[in-house]
Design a protein around this motif. Sequence first.
Motif, short mmCIF file in Angstrom:
data_model
loop_
_atom_site.label_atom_id
_atom_site.label_comp_id
_atom_site.label_asym_id
_atom_site.label_seq_id
_atom_site.Cartn_x
_atom_site.Cartn_y
_atom_site.Cartn_z
N ILE A 1 0.84 -1.20 0.00
CA ILE A 1 0.00 0.00 0.00
C ILE A 1 0.87 1.25 0.00
O ILE A 1 0.55 2.25 -0.67
N ALA A 2 1.98 1.22 0.74
CA ALA A 2 2.88 2.38 0.79
C ALA A 2 3.36 2.75 -0.61
O ALA A 2 3.36 3.93 -0.99
N ILE A 3 3.77 1.76 -1.38
CA ILE A 3 4.23 2.02 -2.75
C ILE A 3 3.08 2.49 -3.63
O ILE A 3 3.22 3.45 -4.41
N GLU A 4 1.93 1.87 -3.49
CA GLU A 4 0.78 2.27 -4.31
C GLU A 4 0.38 3.72 -4.03
O GLU A 4 0.08 4.48 -4.95
N VAL A 5 0.37 4.09 -2.75
CA VAL A 5 0.01 5.47 -2.38
C VAL A 5 1.05 6.45 -2.92
O VAL A 5 0.72 7.49 -3.48
N LEU A 6 2.33 6.11 -2.75
CA LEU A 6 3.40 6.98 -3.23
C LEU A 6 3.26 7.23 -4.73
O LEU A 6 3.41 8.36 -5.20
N LEU A 7 2.95 6.18 -5.48
CA LEU A 7 2.93 6.28 -6.94
C LEU A 7 1.62 6.85 -7.48
O LEU A 7 1.63 7.61 -8.45
N SER A 8 0.49 6.48 -6.87
CA SER A 8 -0.78 6.72 -7.56
C SER A 8 -1.77 7.60 -6.81
O SER A 8 -2.85 7.89 -7.34
N PHE A 9 -1.45 8.04 -5.60
CA PHE A 9 -2.37 8.91 -4.88
C PHE A 9 -2.48 10.25 -5.61
O PHE A 9 -1.48 10.90 -5.90
N THR A 10 -3.71 10.65 -5.92
CA THR A 10 -3.92 11.91 -6.63
C THR A 10 -4.54 12.95 -5.70
O THR A 10 -5.17 12.62 -4.70
N SER A 11 -4.34 14.20 -6.07
CA SER A 11 -4.87 15.31 -5.28
C SER A 11 -5.49 16.33 -6.23
O SER A 11 -4.93 16.64 -7.28
N GLU A 12 -6.62 16.85 -5.83
CA GLU A 12 -7.29 17.86 -6.66
C GLU A 12 -6.48 19.15 -6.74
O GLU A 12 -6.75 20.01 -7.59
N TYR A 13 -5.47 19.29 -5.87
CA TYR A 13 -4.66 20.51 -5.85
C TYR A 13 -3.37 20.35 -6.67
O TYR A 13 -2.64 21.31 -6.85
N ASP A 14 -3.11 19.14 -7.13
CA ASP A 14 -1.90 18.89 -7.91
C ASP A 14 -2.13 19.28 -9.37
O ASP A 14 -3.26 19.53 -9.81
N LEU A 15 -1.06 19.32 -10.13
CA LEU A 15 -1.14 19.68 -11.54
C LEU A 15 -1.84 18.57 -12.32
O LEU A 15 -1.62 17.37 -12.05
#
Length: 399
Positions: free
Chosen positions: A185-199
């Motif tokens: 999960i740590a790797i998945e979050v690092l790679l694929s977590f998205t944010s509405e504030y990101d580009l």
Amino acid sequence: MVHKLDSLIGISIYCTRTEGTGGKIRSSPDLFHVSEVLREKTLSMISSSGSYAVYKLKKSGIDTNHALSEIFRRYGLKLKALGLKDANATTEQYVCDTSTGRGISDITTNRYTLEKIGFVPKPITKKDMIGNKFKIKIEDADFAKISNFKDQDKILNFYGYQRFGSRRPVSHLVGKAILQKNFEIAIEVLLSFTSEYDLPENNKIRDMLKDKSNYPRVLNEIPPQMDVEILALKEFIDHGDSLKALRVIPLPLRRLFVEAFQSFIFNRTVSMAYDNSKELLQPLDSDVCFDKDDILGRYQNDPQQRLAIPLVGYSYSKKNRFDHEISQILAEEHVCPKDFFVKEMQEVSVEGGFRQAVMQCHNFSVYQSYLSFTLSRGSYATILLREIIKPSNPVVAGL
């Protein structure tokens, strides 16, 4: 009502009642100046002879970690910083060689300069730094409201947005997964977590990384600024092992993940204690405090003592008046203190400690639309500015 981004990093309150000034900061790095302040004793130790070279690093448009990595890659010089400074600012900080020797000559690039200022008998550390001095311009703000702000001594010492990722608050989520021993999960979050504030272009890449079958193809499309993701992804593609993929990430950053989750708990603790009407500005009997020399001890009715709130780690003790909040938060997050000792990655384990509850803000002044002030080590100017501006959107405001 706080902004959603505040809630994501554990902040659910404002601790001042003043009306926000509005405005924004950091439209340009030269409008946000920060310089480190060392103890006089430390400065007096820097001389023309000694074992370890000390440098002053001046930079703009690059963060501390990337600047030091580039210096090591180009010149083979391994330096250690006392504190981390982000890219969108003009900064001056002290860095020290990690090995003995004469060091190297001064370096000048378009984003940073490195100037050797002398030598010390032993490496300087963050304990040698008193704090940071700031000069910041607030643009498009109500100047009268800025001038009328007098609550700089009542600001709770929250960890700022940068601790978690200003546009993509993810560091603490990676840290939490590490503590829960869920390295996949740590790797998945690092790679694929998205944010509405990101580009949008970053989110597009991360959306593709939600499907592991895309990993080999997407690797060549990841922009170079996602250097940590590239490192981890390459390792995972080669070996399919999440723990190994985490281990290729530089140790300071892996530690930061775990410390970011510790910081998230602290922010939630302070917010909840404030909502529960607990005294936070002054210590009470039996509280743990910092004295004028930053030494921890029990409250002795000394007006110079400052309340300290626990930072949870594997040595956390429940004998404090904030345990009600801390225990509730840990239960909600499905983490316990012993989890902060990570058997599979012991080098990121966190013992715990204390952090002062209220910012120490000195020499606060306003001239035109510029704010000048000095904060003690570890406090965030963006948290002070958040209370002044009270932004409708922290990202747009430059916080």
